[in-house]
Design a protein around this motif. Structure first.
Motif, PDB file in Angstrom:
ATOM      1  N   ALA A 113       1.482  -1.325   0.291  1.00 35.00           N
ATOM      2  CA  ALA A 113       0.181   0.169   0.287  1.00 35.00           C
ATOM      3  C   ALA A 113       0.861   1.481  -0.291  1.00 35.00           C
ATOM      4  CB  ALA A 113      -0.923  -0.121   1.508  1.00 35.00           C
ATOM      5  N   VAL A 114       1.000   2.056  -0.680  1.00 36.10           N
ATOM      6  CA  VAL A 114       1.430   3.549  -0.685  1.00 36.10           C
ATOM      7  C   VAL A 114       0.128   4.549  -0.587  1.00 36.10           C
ATOM      8  CG1 VAL A 114       2.005   4.656  -2.181  1.00 36.10           C
ATOM      9  CG2 VAL A 114       2.773   3.443  -2.257  1.00 36.10           C
ATOM     10  N   VAL A 115       0.245   5.641   0.990  1.00 31.63           N
ATOM     11  CA  VAL A 115      -0.396   6.169   1.672  1.00 31.63           C
ATOM     12  C   VAL A 115      -0.284   8.053   0.853  1.00 31.63           C
ATOM     13  CG1 VAL A 115      -0.874   7.903   3.697  1.00 31.63           C
ATOM     14  CG2 VAL A 115      -1.167   4.807   3.479  1.00 31.63           C
ATOM     15  N   ILE A 116      -0.044   8.454   0.408  1.00 27.97           N
ATOM     16  CA  ILE A 116       0.121   9.694  -0.458  1.00 27.97           C
ATOM     17  C   ILE A 116      -0.299  10.707   0.701  1.00 27.97           C
ATOM     18  CG2 ILE A 116       0.444  11.404  -1.860  1.00 27.97           C
ATOM     19  CD1 ILE A 116      -0.733   8.925  -4.168  1.00 27.97           C
ATOM     20  N   GLY A 117       0.670  11.476   1.458  1.00 31.47           N
ATOM     21  CA  GLY A 117       0.079  12.049   2.796  1.00 31.47           C
ATOM     22  C   GLY A 117       0.691  11.945   4.102  1.00 31.47           C
ATOM     23  N   GLY A 118       1.600  12.663   4.398  1.00 28.54           N
ATOM     24  CA  GLY A 118       2.191  12.671   6.470  1.00 28.54           C
ATOM     25  C   GLY A 118       1.307  13.166   6.911  1.00 28.54           C
ATOM     26  N   GLY A 119       0.068  13.162   6.497  1.00 30.30           N
ATOM     27  CA  GLY A 119      -0.576  14.519   8.182  1.00 30.30           C
ATOM     28  C   GLY A 119      -1.653  13.238   9.127  1.00 30.30           C
ATOM     29  N   LEU A 120      -2.502  13.657  10.256  1.00 28.61           N
ATOM     30  CA  LEU A 120      -2.838  12.526  10.581  1.00 28.61           C
ATOM     31  C   LEU A 120      -3.682  11.796  10.141  1.00 28.61           C
ATOM     32  CD1 LEU A 120      -5.108  15.357  13.176  1.00 28.61           C
ATOM     33  CD2 LEU A 120      -2.981  13.304  13.774  1.00 28.61           C
TER      34      LEU A 120
ATOM     35  N   ARG B 228      -2.505  -4.615   9.444  1.00 28.96           N
ATOM     36  CA  ARG B 228      -3.488  -5.668   8.521  1.00 28.96           C
ATOM     37  C   ARG B 228      -2.644  -6.240   7.457  1.00 28.96           C
ATOM     38  NH1 ARG B 228      -8.826  -6.595  10.824  1.00 28.96           N
ATOM     39  NH2 ARG B 228      -9.334  -4.391  11.079  1.00 28.96           N
ATOM     40  N   GLY B 229      -0.803  -6.169   7.998  1.00 28.36           N
ATOM     41  CA  GLY B 229      -0.877  -7.007   7.155  1.00 28.36           C
ATOM     42  C   GLY B 229       0.185  -6.688   5.911  1.00 28.36           C
ATOM     43  N   MET B 230      -0.004  -5.669   5.557  1.00 25.17           N
ATOM     44  CA  MET B 230       0.220  -4.903   4.699  1.00 25.17           C
ATOM     45  C   MET B 230       1.548  -3.554   4.626  1.00 25.17           C
ATOM     46  SD  MET B 230      -2.778  -3.585   1.841  1.00 25.17           S
ATOM     47  CE  MET B 230      -2.078  -3.480   0.821  1.00 25.17           C
ATOM     48  N   LYS B 231       2.642  -4.138   3.203  1.00 20.22           N
ATOM     49  CA  LYS B 231       3.904  -3.211   3.525  1.00 20.22           C
ATOM     50  C   LYS B 231       3.906  -1.537   3.133  1.00 20.22           C
ATOM     51  CE  LYS B 231       8.286  -3.576   0.861  1.00 20.22           C
ATOM     52  NZ  LYS B 231       9.151  -4.148  -0.362  1.00 20.22           N
ATOM     53  N   VAL B 232       4.084  -0.654   3.725  1.00 19.94           N
ATOM     54  CA  VAL B 232       3.503   0.675   3.505  1.00 19.94           C
ATOM     55  C   VAL B 232       4.229   1.033   3.329  1.00 19.94           C
ATOM     56  CG1 VAL B 232       1.613   2.622   4.581  1.00 19.94           C
ATOM     57  CG2 VAL B 232       1.321  -0.414   4.854  1.00 19.94           C
ATOM     58  N   THR B 233       4.367   1.807   2.588  1.00 14.53           N
ATOM     59  CA  THR B 233       4.848   3.194   1.624  1.00 14.53           C
ATOM     60  C   THR B 233       4.150   4.698   2.219  1.00 14.53           C
ATOM     61  OG1 THR B 233       6.138   1.946   0.411  1.00 14.53           O
ATOM     62  CG2 THR B 233       6.429   4.386   0.332  1.00 14.53           C
ATOM     63  N   VAL B 234       4.724   5.415   3.094  1.00 13.85           N
ATOM     64  CA  VAL B 234       4.080   6.648   2.983  1.00 13.85           C
ATOM     65  C   VAL B 234       4.700   8.295   2.573  1.00 13.85           C
ATOM     66  CG1 VAL B 234       3.594   8.872   4.722  1.00 13.85           C
ATOM     67  CG2 VAL B 234       2.591   6.162   5.200  1.00 13.85           C
ATOM     68  N   VAL B 235       3.972   8.621   1.722  1.00  8.88           N
ATOM     69  CA  VAL B 235       4.862   9.632   0.457  1.00  8.88           C
ATOM     70  C   VAL B 235       4.656  11.432   1.214  1.00  8.88           C
ATOM     71  CG1 VAL B 235       4.956  10.704  -1.623  1.00  8.88           C
ATOM     72  CG2 VAL B 235       4.636   7.546  -1.416  1.00  8.88           C
ATOM     73  N   HIS B 236       5.502  11.619   1.758  1.00  7.50           N
ATOM     74  CA  HIS B 236       4.932  12.937   1.926  1.00  7.50           C
ATOM     75  C   HIS B 236       5.178  14.439   1.234  1.00  7.50           C
ATOM     76  CE1 HIS B 236       2.868  16.033   4.465  1.00  7.50           C
ATOM     77  NE2 HIS B 236       3.855  16.113   5.134  1.00  7.50           N
ATOM     78  N   LEU B 237       4.548  15.281   1.150  1.00  8.41           N
ATOM     79  CA  LEU B 237       5.827  16.525  -0.233  1.00  8.41           C
ATOM     80  C   LEU B 237       6.325  16.935   0.514  1.00  8.41           C
ATOM     81  CD1 LEU B 237       5.360  17.626  -3.346  1.00  8.41           C
ATOM     82  CD2 LEU B 237       3.406  19.608  -2.028  1.00  8.41           C
TER      83      LEU B 237
ATOM     84  N   GLY C 189      -3.283   1.868  10.686  1.00 14.06           N
ATOM     85  CA  GLY C 189      -3.810   0.215  10.103  1.00 14.06           C
ATOM     86  C   GLY C 189      -3.055  -0.399   9.240  1.00 14.06           C
ATOM     87  N   LEU C 190      -3.338  -0.217   7.861  1.00 11.06           N
ATOM     88  CA  LEU C 190      -3.112  -1.415   6.960  1.00 11.06           C
ATOM     89  C   LEU C 190      -1.444  -2.238   7.279  1.00 11.06           C
ATOM     90  CD1 LEU C 190      -3.548   1.173   3.984  1.00 11.06           C
ATOM     91  CD2 LEU C 190      -4.725  -0.726   4.469  1.00 11.06           C
ATOM     92  N   THR C 191      -0.983  -1.048   8.280  1.00 11.18           N
ATOM     93  CA  THR C 191       0.696  -2.017   8.318  1.00 11.18           C
ATOM     94  C   THR C 191      -0.419  -3.370   9.863  1.00 11.18           C
ATOM     95  OG1 THR C 191       1.845   0.102   8.227  1.00 11.18           O
ATOM     96  CG2 THR C 191       2.297  -1.742   9.411  1.00 11.18           C
TER      97      THR C 191
END
Length: 831
Positions: free
Chosen positions: A164-171, A183-192, A179-181
């Protein structure tokens, strides 16, 4: 699911006196809280109709993160259930959003064409998520994080694992990633921006947060500018940044910000700038139209946090009920709802001319504190790692008090600022002013909590039920408990945790009194124990039903209407309204006749999926409600019975092949597993119950994470209890060791009965044992030489009344009245 749902029909009997018609557009936190505030001031003033876009009752959106993380269910975050609308004679039209406002005729029209007239209109449409218009933003798999449907999409994606990729490193972005972590997903957060949560955190605190999230396995990319969302066959495949880096993604969560939802107001000619422009009484440019929440603009400011919403609703209700006080704006604070991370931010920490920073760092403990002072007033605070003083700092900030006398001690917190640490752990809470905020999620002050306690709320649950403090994220629970101790003294320490808000009795007292008073029906319990509500609630009715069945086996009739939908239907309801059916396979064994029957059912009823479960069974998905009795009959004909995959009961007995086939096997684990399952199936319990039997210490059946586990060894059988393989993994405790199968089965029956008789409803064996202690369990089983025999006998007696296959009963037409009731109710109303 999207059809309009009317909880209270508008054709209800007319009132003796005509009331003003208040129509509310928005069934969310703002709209319903405004109505609550009005009802508290003048319950007879308005005839209220609420329109909601979602096909649900009012729920707490800020608690979607714990739902995604698996820490709460939807039922746990409902603010106002159907009974609230009914009790207050409010008409709820849900799943049918308002499409237009006609100010000339003072009517609103919904998408389906329903027209409703108003005297006063309240717009509480909230906000819309901002979608970055990059290539690929409309691919299947790109979701936002604003409502329960978004959570369902993320949960569906997480079931298949992947990235999963989450675009946005706010709240919201970080809470979605958490939550996705889990749930077992490999998560990347991309924040501008270069700092996470840059609107709430300074660079130092942002660095600590980034480091902690990376330690938990997330990939955090700051300064990452999204160039494109890539896809394959119309579905999302990854995210590409402008610097060339690419990240694979099975789902992309857009959490980059929100915009006030102003479309309806603007189309109606109401003045709109960034938000719907309102005055200090939350009235728009049209005197008949009010607005509140994230959709409004007040004195040039738009708010995206919950605390200002409560202030606005109080001001609106004052004005609507002719008690105008006026809203002057809000100072906001922020907490991150990620378990294990303590973070608090309030006010302005940007500094600037005339501002002074006071900083404390404790690198070894991961603690960072920074307060910003200007003109001898606290204007900003950032706390990471230790946030106990957050409420105190926030109170100082809101009131603009002169901090000169305590400046030297300010950074060390309230205890030091008040003259040094106190031996009384509640002293800091006692020093807070009455208007200090205790519960930010629900806007509850110290004064309101104290008044609630003085009015008779003597436990944490009672306070939660009466004023909602500590009823959401729980971060203020310690403050509420301190106020209980301060107000009630030692009495609160001995007060039980109540079963629910309908009663002042705890679980243990209810169970004891059912036996002492010979109570054998739910209405009888409620009458004798002075229930505060006429019919109970969704928390107490299932618990009482179970406690009665456990106390009086064979004497009490099971109250089907007090069971959850899955137990009533004897199948698992799915998100699309269909059901999954799981036949029992004794010890994981099956045969050609059973397999043919399952294959025939799948073909005959067009089941779209058959899945092997973790409990060594086959789960048939996509069965329509009306086909359930026929499916049960077909499976019964092959000798199969319900697997109780839906129930607070024995689920599965998992086995390995043991000594019959495996060269490492020490005992016949499969045979023992079959015997245990045939002994224990059908038993109703406080929660789901799983058993496993491993043929040797290699533990292929994973017996040491089950409620009851047997590990076969050369000299006999090791018996283990209290395991859990869910979100919070817990290994079992060794209970004892026996030498024969008969002894293992006797101890298993006795342990289950002890759990059935002592645990609280919805308490699994793991938290039960952690609450009472393993020594307590061992004492209950082994201190008296006859305890195991007596408990096992009681269990076998109760099984005489439980081991009737519910599928066979329903296929034969039992409980036809209940099926007729369920046929008339949509899944969202009882799920």
């Amino acid at each position: 699911m999207n059809a309009p749902t009317t909880v209270i029909d508008k054709d209800r009997p007319a009132k003796a006196e005509a009331r003003e018609r208040l129509v509310v557009i928005g069934n969310g936190m703002a709209g319903c809280r405004a109505v609550e505030e009005i009802l508290a001031r003048d319950p007879a003033r308005f005839d209220v109709t609420i329109f909601g876009a979602e096909p649900r009752v009012n729920y707490n959106r800020i608690m979607l993160s714990p739902v995604l993380a698996g820490e709460k269910a939807f039922e746990d975050i409902v603010i106002n259930g159907p009974e609230w609308y009914a009790d207050n004679e409010i008409a709820l039209i849900s799943g049918d959003p308002v499409a237009a406002i006609d100010r000339d005729t003072r009517t609103v029209t919904t998408r389906s064409g329903h027209v409703e007239a108003y005297d006063r209109l309240l717009i509480a449409t909230g906000s819309d998520p901002f979608i970055i218009p990059v290539p690929g933003h409309d691919l299947d798999g790109v979701v936002t994080f604003r409502d329960l449907d978004d959570v369902d999409k993320m949960l569906a994606a997480a079931e298949n694992g992947g990235s999963a990729v989450v675009i946005g490193g706010g709240l919201l972005g970080l809470e979605a990633a958490h939550g996705l972590t889990l749930r077992g997903m490999k998560v990347t957060v991309v924040h501008l921006m270069p700092t996470l949560m840059e609107r709430q955190l300074d660079e130092a605190a942002g660095f600590l947060l980034k480091s902690e999230l990376e330690r938990r396995g997330q990939t955090i990319v700051t300064g990452g500018d999204t160039a494109e969302i890539t896809g394959r066959d119309g579905k999302v495949a990854g995210v590409k940044l402008k610097d060339g880096r690419e990240f694979a993604a099975d789902i992309v969560v857009m959490a980059v910000g929100i915009r006030p939802a102003t479309g309806l107001a603007k189309a109606a000619g109401v003045v709109v700038e960034r938000g719907i422009v309102v005055d200090d009484h939350m009235v728009t440019s049209d005197p008949a139209i009010m607005a509140v929440g994230e959709c409004v603009q007040h004195r040039g400011a738009c708010y995206g946090l919950v605390a200002p919403l409560w202030d606005m609703c109080r001001a609106l209700a004052d004005a609507a009920c002719a008690e105008p006080t006026g809203y002057t704006g809000s100072v906001t604070s922020t907490k991150l709802k990620v378990s294990g991370i303590d973070l608090f931010s309030a006010g302005d920490f940007s500094g600037g001319d005339g501002a002074e920073d006071i900083v404390m760092r404790d690198a070894s403990r991961g603690i960072y504190k920074r307060v910003v002072v200007k003109d001898n007033k606290l204007v900003g605070a950032v706390l990471y790692g230790e946030t106990a003083d957050g409420s105190w700092y926030f109170d100082l900030l809101k009131k603009g008090e002169d901090i000169s006398p305590i400046r030297e001690a300010l950074i060390f917190g309230q205890a030091f600022a008040n003259g040094g640490p106190s031996l009384d752990p509640n002293a800091a809470v006692a020093a807070l002013s009455d208007d200090a905020e205790i519960c930010g999620c629900n806007g509850v002050s110290k004064g309101k909590v104290v008044a609630t306690i003085e009015a008779g709320a003597c436990s944490l649950d009672a306070v939660r039920g009466a004023c909602k403090a500590s009823a959401s994220c729980g971060s203020c629970t310690g403050l509420v408990e301190s106020l209980l101790a301060l107000t009630l003294g030692g009495e609160v320490q001995s007060g039980p945790k109540t079963l629910c808000k309908c009663t002042s009795f705890g679980h243990d007292d209810v169970r004891r009194l059912i036996l002492e008073k010979n109570l054998k029906a739910i209405p009888q319990v409620m009458q004798e124990l002075h229930w505060k509500t006429p019919d109970g609630c969704a928390s107490c009715r299932p618990a009482l039903n179970y406690y009665l069945l456990c106390a009086w086996p064979g004497e009490v009739e099971d109250d089907q209407k007090s069971r959850f939908v899955n137990e009533r239907m004897h199948a698992n309801i799915q998100k699309d309204g269909t059901y999954s059916v799981v036949p029992r396979m004794w010890g994981g064994l099956t045969n050609p006749k059973e397999l043919r029957a399952i294959a025939d059912v799948v073909e005959k009823y067009n089941a779209p999926m058959v899945k092997v479960t973790g409990g060594q069974r086959l789960d048939i998905f996509g069965i329509r409600k009306e086909d359930l009795p026929a499916v049960w009959a077909d499976l019964n004909a092959a000798g199969m019975v319900s697997g109780h995959a839906y129930g607070k009961s024995l689920r599965t007995v998992k086995t390995c092949v043991g000594s019959e086939w495996c060269r490492f096997g020490t005992q016949d684990s499969t045979g023992l597993g079959v015997k245990l399952e045939r002994m224990t199936w059908g038993s109703w319990m406080p929660h789901k119950f799983k058993i496993a039997v491993s043929g040797c210490p290699r533990n292929c059946a994973e017996a040491t994470i089950k409620d009851f586990g047997v590990v076969c060894v050369d000299s006999g059988y090791e018996l283990h209890v209290g395991g859990n393989g869910g979100i919070k993994v817990r290994a079992t405790d060794l209970l004892n060791k026996v030498t024969t199968e008969a002894e293992a089965m006797e101890v298993c029956a006795a342990f289950i009965q002890l759990y059935r008789e002592q645990a609280h409803y919805l308490e699994r064996t793991a938290p039960w044992i952690e609450r009472v202690g393993l020594d307590h369990v061992k004492a209950g089983l082994f201190d008296d030489p006859d305890s195991v025999t007596r408990l096992a006998a009681r269990f076998r007696h109760s099984q005489q009344f439980c081991q009737d296959d519910p599928w066979a009963e329903r296929a034969a037409g039992a409980h036809a009245d209940l099926h007729q009731h369920l046929a008339e109710v949509r899944p969202m109303e009882f799920a």
